[in-house]
Design a protein around this motif. Sequence first.
Motif, PDB file in Angstrom:
ATOM      1  N   GLU A 164       5.291  -2.524   3.595  1.00  0.00           N
ATOM      2  CA  GLU A 164       4.879  -3.840   3.091  1.00  0.00           C
ATOM      3  C   GLU A 164       3.625  -3.726   2.230  1.00  0.00           C
ATOM      4  OE1 GLU A 164       5.602  -3.098   6.158  1.00  0.00           O
ATOM      5  OE2 GLU A 164       7.045  -4.559   6.985  1.00  0.00           O
ATOM      6  N   GLY A 165       2.715  -2.840   2.648  1.00  0.00           N
ATOM      7  CA  GLY A 165       1.494  -2.645   1.877  1.00  0.00           C
ATOM      8  C   GLY A 165       1.765  -2.049   0.511  1.00  0.00           C
ATOM      9  N   ARG A 166       2.650  -1.060   0.458  1.00  0.00           N
ATOM     10  CA  ARG A 166       2.982  -0.452  -0.833  1.00  0.00           C
ATOM     11  C   ARG A 166       3.652  -1.471  -1.752  1.00  0.00           C
ATOM     12  NH1 ARG A 166       3.703   4.124   2.512  1.00  0.00           N
ATOM     13  NH2 ARG A 166       5.843   3.537   3.040  1.00  0.00           N
ATOM     14  N   GLN A 167       4.471  -2.351  -1.177  1.00  0.00           N
ATOM     15  CA  GLN A 167       5.117  -3.373  -1.989  1.00  0.00           C
ATOM     16  C   GLN A 167       4.088  -4.369  -2.519  1.00  0.00           C
ATOM     17  OE1 GLN A 167       8.512  -3.451  -2.860  1.00  0.00           O
ATOM     18  NE2 GLN A 167       7.611  -4.885  -4.334  1.00  0.00           N
ATOM     19  N   ALA A 168       3.108  -4.719  -1.671  1.00  0.00           N
ATOM     20  CA  ALA A 168       2.057  -5.638  -2.111  1.00  0.00           C
ATOM     21  C   ALA A 168       1.241  -5.035  -3.245  1.00  0.00           C
ATOM     22  CB  ALA A 168       1.146  -5.991  -0.935  1.00  0.00           C
ATOM     23  N   VAL A 169       0.969  -3.742  -3.175  1.00  0.00           N
ATOM     24  CA  VAL A 169       0.248  -3.066  -4.255  1.00  0.00           C
ATOM     25  C   VAL A 169       1.082  -3.080  -5.535  1.00  0.00           C
ATOM     26  CG1 VAL A 169      -0.622  -0.839  -5.059  1.00  0.00           C
ATOM     27  CG2 VAL A 169      -1.098  -1.593  -2.724  1.00  0.00           C
ATOM     28  N   ALA A 170       2.381  -2.812  -5.414  1.00  0.00           N
ATOM     29  CA  ALA A 170       3.255  -2.800  -6.590  1.00  0.00           C
ATOM     30  C   ALA A 170       3.354  -4.180  -7.221  1.00  0.00           C
ATOM     31  CB  ALA A 170       4.639  -2.288  -6.202  1.00  0.00           C
ATOM     32  N   ASP A 171       3.288  -5.228  -6.403  1.00  0.00           N
ATOM     33  CA  ASP A 171       3.444  -6.593  -6.903  1.00  0.00           C
ATOM     34  C   ASP A 171       2.144  -7.162  -7.477  1.00  0.00           C
ATOM     35  OD1 ASP A 171       6.075  -6.533  -6.121  1.00  0.00           O
ATOM     36  OD2 ASP A 171       5.741  -7.622  -4.230  1.00  0.00           O
ATOM     37  N   TYR A 172       1.026  -6.503  -7.240  1.00  0.00           N
ATOM     38  CA  TYR A 172      -0.258  -7.058  -7.647  1.00  0.00           C
ATOM     39  C   TYR A 172      -0.380  -7.110  -9.170  1.00  0.00           C
ATOM     40  CZ  TYR A 172      -5.303  -7.556  -8.296  1.00  0.00           C
ATOM     41  OH  TYR A 172      -6.540  -7.994  -8.684  1.00  0.00           O
ATOM     42  N   ASP A 173      -0.737  -8.279  -9.678  1.00  0.00           N
ATOM     43  CA  ASP A 173      -0.957  -8.483 -11.109  1.00  0.00           C
ATOM     44  C   ASP A 173      -2.434  -8.797 -11.307  1.00  0.00           C
ATOM     45  OD1 ASP A 173      -1.258  -9.580 -13.700  1.00  0.00           O
ATOM     46  OD2 ASP A 173       0.849 -10.186 -13.735  1.00  0.00           O
ATOM     47  N   PRO A 174      -3.208  -7.899 -11.926  1.00  0.00           N
ATOM     48  CA  PRO A 174      -4.651  -8.120 -12.055  1.00  0.00           C
ATOM     49  C   PRO A 174      -5.014  -9.342 -12.879  1.00  0.00           C
ATOM     50  CG  PRO A 174      -3.956  -6.252 -13.398  1.00  0.00           C
ATOM     51  CD  PRO A 174      -2.780  -6.623 -12.533  1.00  0.00           C
ATOM     52  N   GLY A 222      -8.743  -5.212  -6.076  1.00  0.00           N
ATOM     53  CA  GLY A 222      -7.657  -6.182  -6.076  1.00  0.00           C
ATOM     54  C   GLY A 222      -6.348  -5.663  -5.527  1.00  0.00           C
ATOM     55  N   ALA A 223      -6.032  -4.394  -5.771  1.00  0.00           N
ATOM     56  CA  ALA A 223      -4.736  -3.862  -5.366  1.00  0.00           C
ATOM     57  C   ALA A 223      -4.763  -3.294  -3.946  1.00  0.00           C
ATOM     58  CB  ALA A 223      -4.287  -2.775  -6.352  1.00  0.00           C
ATOM     59  N   GLU A 224      -5.741  -3.685  -3.137  1.00  0.00           N
ATOM     60  CA  GLU A 224      -5.830  -3.264  -1.738  1.00  0.00           C
ATOM     61  C   GLU A 224      -5.596  -4.493  -0.876  1.00  0.00           C
ATOM     62  OE1 GLU A 224      -9.774  -1.766  -1.883  1.00  0.00           O
ATOM     63  OE2 GLU A 224      -9.163   0.222  -2.511  1.00  0.00           O
ATOM     64  N   PRO A 225      -4.366  -4.719  -0.429  1.00  0.00           N
ATOM     65  CA  PRO A 225      -4.019  -5.992   0.214  1.00  0.00           C
ATOM     66  C   PRO A 225      -4.605  -6.134   1.612  1.00  0.00           C
ATOM     67  CG  PRO A 225      -2.184  -4.462   0.366  1.00  0.00           C
ATOM     68  CD  PRO A 225      -3.223  -3.794  -0.496  1.00  0.00           C
ATOM     69  N   LEU A 226      -4.713  -7.371   2.061  1.00  0.00           N
ATOM     70  CA  LEU A 226      -5.133  -7.692   3.421  1.00  0.00           C
ATOM     71  C   LEU A 226      -4.273  -8.851   3.888  1.00  0.00           C
ATOM     72  CD1 LEU A 226      -7.558  -6.565   5.205  1.00  0.00           C
ATOM     73  CD2 LEU A 226      -8.572  -8.816   4.837  1.00  0.00           C
ATOM     74  N   SER A 227      -3.761  -8.779   5.111  1.00  0.00           N
ATOM     75  CA  SER A 227      -2.864  -9.816   5.607  1.00  0.00           C
ATOM     76  C   SER A 227      -3.618 -10.854   6.444  1.00  0.00           C
ATOM     77  CB  SER A 227      -1.751  -9.185   6.455  1.00  0.00           C
ATOM     78  OG  SER A 227      -2.216  -8.896   7.766  1.00  0.00           O
ATOM     79  N   LEU A 228      -2.944 -11.939   6.754  1.00  0.00           N
ATOM     80  CA  LEU A 228      -3.527 -12.979   7.602  1.00  0.00           C
ATOM     81  C   LEU A 228      -3.780 -12.492   9.025  1.00  0.00           C
ATOM     82  CD1 LEU A 228      -1.350 -16.032   6.480  1.00  0.00           C
ATOM     83  CD2 LEU A 228      -3.774 -15.665   5.980  1.00  0.00           C
ATOM     84  N   GLU A 229      -3.141 -11.416   9.423  1.00  0.00           N
ATOM     85  CA  GLU A 229      -3.288 -10.887  10.778  1.00  0.00           C
ATOM     86  C   GLU A 229      -4.416  -9.874  10.897  1.00  0.00           C
ATOM     87  OE1 GLU A 229       0.367  -9.560  12.559  1.00  0.00           O
ATOM     88  OE2 GLU A 229       1.545 -11.004  11.404  1.00  0.00           O
ATOM     89  N   ALA A 230      -5.113  -9.605   9.821  1.00  0.00           N
ATOM     90  CA  ALA A 230      -6.128  -8.550   9.815  1.00  0.00           C
ATOM     91  C   ALA A 230      -7.337  -8.918  10.671  1.00  0.00           C
ATOM     92  CB  ALA A 230      -6.574  -8.259   8.392  1.00  0.00           C
ATOM     93  N   ARG A 231      -7.932  -7.891  11.245  1.00  0.00           N
ATOM     94  CA  ARG A 231      -9.204  -8.002  11.956  1.00  0.00           C
ATOM     95  C   ARG A 231     -10.121  -6.916  11.399  1.00  0.00           C
ATOM     96  NH1 ARG A 231     -10.717  -9.530  17.260  1.00  0.00           N
ATOM     97  NH2 ARG A 231      -8.531  -9.973  17.711  1.00  0.00           N
ATOM     98  N   VAL A 232     -11.346  -7.306  11.041  1.00  0.00           N
ATOM     99  CA  VAL A 232     -12.311  -6.313  10.562  1.00  0.00           C
ATOM    100  C   VAL A 232     -13.523  -6.322  11.481  1.00  0.00           C
ATOM    101  CG1 VAL A 232     -11.528  -6.482   8.167  1.00  0.00           C
ATOM    102  CG2 VAL A 232     -13.434  -7.893   8.942  1.00  0.00           C
TER     103      VAL A 232
END
Length: 233
Positions: free
Chosen positions: A51-61, A153-163
């Motif tokens: 899913e992360g790789r797909q999000a990176v591929a889909d990212y439009d700067p 920008g091309a480093e995605p983060l999901s709604l489930e993330a915890r930092v």
Amino acid sequence: MLAICVFGAIRADAQEGSESGVDFIGIYAPPVFDGGGPPRRRPDVLPLSDEGRQAVADYDPILDNPRIQDDCALESMPRLLWTGNPIEFRQGEGDTLIIHYERGNTIRSIFMSGAAAPGDHPNSHLGYSVGRWEGDVLMIDTTHMLGLHLSGGAEPLSLEARVTERYWREPGSMDLQLELEIDDPVYYTEVFNMGREFIWAPDEEIREWVCVDFGDSTAPPDIDEMIRMLEDL
């Protein structure tokens, strides 16, 4: 998947500093850097999931970076942590620790009582942050973010993330070290760390942030309005 422990409640009278008296109250600046933002520690290769790789591929700067069309766009966690501008730690009201970032005049409230976010707490740009002291190390756990970007920008983060932020000083130094632990089971296959340094700068000040909103990038530019805004700077 590694687990990050949920912080328990701590004494409300300990929010200003550790039991030994260490606190981080004051202003810090980024180290000297040559463009591209201050130096940061990070994995050579991020452990992206499918899913992360797909999000990176889909990212439009152009379309997905709010700064392209609005320099006044709200800052978001954890991208805010890589700012190249000064920040200030100060005591807030009650059990709250405030971190004031010059960039975007952004104010974060860290709840040092250890209280977890309510079950219906909404997601937001800065999320919900709970802090505590572990010895002389300040730990901040943040959830309920909007799931935008990690740093670039091309480093995605999901709604489930915890930092989890971990701040400390090396012996004999007033500079502040940051290690950030990212746990995002949607876009990454394992927990990983990033880090940076803030330089103690007691003579620095947090200045007013000036930004320019150029409007909708899909609409024709209003040249006269752009000239007026630039003249006002």
